[in-house]
Design an enzyme around this catalytic site. Structure first.
Site, PDB file in Angstrom:
ATOM      1  N   CYS A  15       0.828  -1.206   0.000  1.00 10.14           N
ATOM      2  CA  CYS A  15       0.000   0.000   0.000  1.00 10.14           C
ATOM      3  C   CYS A  15       0.863   1.258   0.000  1.00 10.14           C
ATOM      4  CB  CYS A  15      -0.970  -0.011   1.183  1.00 10.14           C
ATOM      5  SG  CYS A  15      -0.148  -0.160   2.762  1.00 10.14           S
ATOM      6  N   GLU A  29      -4.197   2.762  -8.668  1.00  6.63           N
ATOM      7  CA  GLU A  29      -3.244   1.882  -7.985  1.00  6.63           C
ATOM      8  C   GLU A  29      -3.141   0.572  -8.769  1.00  6.63           C
ATOM      9  OE1 GLU A  29      -4.359   0.326  -4.116  1.00  6.63           O
ATOM     10  OE2 GLU A  29      -2.321   0.713  -3.400  1.00  6.63           O
TER      11      GLU A  29
END
Ligand code: ADP
Length: 494
Positions: free
Chosen positions: A294, A390
């Site tokens: 992340c 992402e």
């Protein structure tokens, strides 16, 4: 290359851990866990649904109400949690192997860091819960007030696959350290390592029902856990899509919710930066854990005057990021976790090829595992999808910038705001950029490094709430205050 299976022929299974017992699902349902290095079955896990979740919440509630753990002296909980940490270290090789098997994390340095951090999570919160102070105030010599903290009840912990043991212990440790009971729903892509972790907690003498694990899929076991009326809150790490569903299901309830989501974090490199280190750490920030992190530094912003030099050095550095069998100690990049993730990353790389230029890398078709080479994209608009979304793979976009204002405009043009990495020789540039960078965690002239007392979490679309030290304590505790007047009550005048 023929990826190994991690040795040992025995079938690996992940059963639920409920009330101190390893059990099958109420209906016997299971699912297969796949080894991403060779697309072969790696094991079998119990497929939990609402009845299994209900059994786990009931066991957790019974343990909580019995108070053997919730009301135990802090020193007693500390001892048990230290035993957990010791056992994690003792089983380091097994934990590394099982993670390599089910999600492809290499067994080398990355695995060592995972084990060290997982043990640290337990030791840290074991001590934190014992040493943490309550607050006391004296209001003008008229009123003394003080706070009391108590465990809040049973929590649902929902965790992802990209660091199964480390990210799970980051929630389990504070949850139970502060006296709560936990029902953990680990990722369906990495249940085997969590079954091993449950064995460790069991063996370390954490009382039955304090920690429970229910395996299964997000929309089944995960959703049932979130909706269960017996939980005080949900601590979640995962995708924005699942987070939205959790928010919907908890809306209108008094459940507390902590959401740690993804990022599209920027590594910003100024022309006065120590370039060797900046190149090395920029590569580590995006290629570690195959980019499935992340806090990945997936957008690399480089000052125009050193842009071409950076590209040459970065490409040379990427060659050292050896892709291969996660059981080979020399491997630094394993496969991506799943077929779905492989297809997703591949699609982004194909898209990048039409929107920009692939400097190096890409997806070479192969019939063994889900391997993707370190990839860099250049000549691309900062607003392009590969610069905004992402990807969660070893794919960096590299963008030039003119000056600090330009770097900040590009970096902050994102719906996310988890992390940021700033490289410069100037303290004032570093501080002023850090001040204006929309990110929850910022590292200056350094790669990812943690101090567990500091808040972990992001701004904007990267989540809600913070984890770490007093932040986890606040989330996992009820805090009340007591006050009494000094002198006569009627003189207090309040
Ligand atoms: P990823 O796509 O990276 O696997 P997810 O957000 O889907 O990330 O998964 C993270 C964790 O959340 C996993 O344990 C998964 O099972 C769980 N999960 C997924 N969807 C839901 C949902 N709707 N409700 C609760 N948990 C969910």
């Amino acid at each position: 290359m023929t990826p190994s299976t991690g040795g040992g022929g025995a079938a690996r299974t992940a059963r639920h851990y409920i009330g101190g017992r390893f059990t099958d699902s109420h209906d016997g349902a299971t699912f297969t866990v796949t080894n991403p290095s060779n697309r072969q079955p790696a094991g079998i896990a119990a497929r939990g649904r609402d009845k299994d979740v209900a059994a786990a919440v009931a066991a957790a509630t019974t343990a909580f109400e019995a108070g053997d753990w919730a009301r135990a002296p802090a020193s007693q909980r500390r001892s048990a949690l230290f035993r957990v940490a010791d056992a994690i270290e003792k089983r380091a090789a097994d934990l590394a192997a099982i993670q390599a098997l089910e999600m492809g994390e290499p067994i080398g340095e990355a695995a060592e860091a995972m084990v060290a951090r997982s043990a640290w999570n337990f030791r840290f919160f074991a001590e934190e819960q014992e040493l943490a102070a309550n607050q006391s105030y004296n209001l003008d010599d008229r009123l003394i007030t003080y706070t009391l903290t108590h465990p809040a009840g049973v929590f649902g912990l929902i965790t992802p696959w990209n660091g199964p043991v480390m990210l799970s212990t980051w929630k389990i440790a504070p949850c139970i350290a502060y006296g709560n009971s936990a029902v953990h729903k680990p990722s369906e892509l990495a249940p085997l390592s969590i079954a091993m972790l449950a064995e460790i907690l069991d063996g370390a003498g954490v009382p039955p029902g304090v920690y429970n694990a229910v395996h299964g899929f997000g929309p089944e076991a995960g959703a049932a856990l979130v909706e269960h009326p017996g939980i005080a809150g949900v601590s979640f790490t995962g995708s924005p899509r699942a987070a939205q569903d959790i928010s919907r299901r908890t809306a209108g309830t008094s459940k507390r919710v902590s959401l740690e989501l993804g990022g599209k974090s920027a590594t910003i490199i100024f022309d006065d930066a120590p370039l060797d280190e900046a190149v090395r750490e920029a590569a580590a920030a995006i290629f570690s854990n195959t980019g499935q992190s992340c806090v990945a530094g997936s957008r690399i912003l480089v000052q125009q005057s050193i842009y071409h030099e950076f590209l040459a050095r970065f490409e040379a550095c990427a060659e050292r990021w050896r892709v291969g069998d996660p059981f080979d100690p020399d491997t630094v990049i394993g496969p991506v976790v799943s077929e779905a993730q492989y297809e997703r990353v591949k699609a982004y790389i194909e898209l990048a090829g039409t929107e920009g230029t692939i400097l190096f890398g890409g997806v070479a078709p192969r019939d063994d595992g889900l391997f993707i080479d370190p990839t860099a994209i250049i000549d691309i608009d900062p607003g392009a999808r590969v610069c905004q979304e992402e990807i969660f793979g070893p794919v960096a976009v590299i963008l030039p910038f003119a000056d600090a204002a330009d770097a900040l405009a590009i970096a902050n043009d994102s719906s996310y705001g988890l992390a940021g990495y700033i490289w410069t020789g100037s303290q004032s540039t570093a501080h002023s950029v850090a001040l204006q960078l929309e990110a929850g965690m910022i590292w200056i002239n350094s790669g990812f490094a943690r101090d567990l007392r500091q808040p972990f979490g992001g701004v904007k679309g990267s989540g809600e709430g913070r984890e770490g030290a007093n932040h986890s304590r606040a989330f996992f505790s009820e805090t009340r205050f007591v006050s009494f007047p000094v002198g006569r009550f009627d003189e207090a005048g309040l």
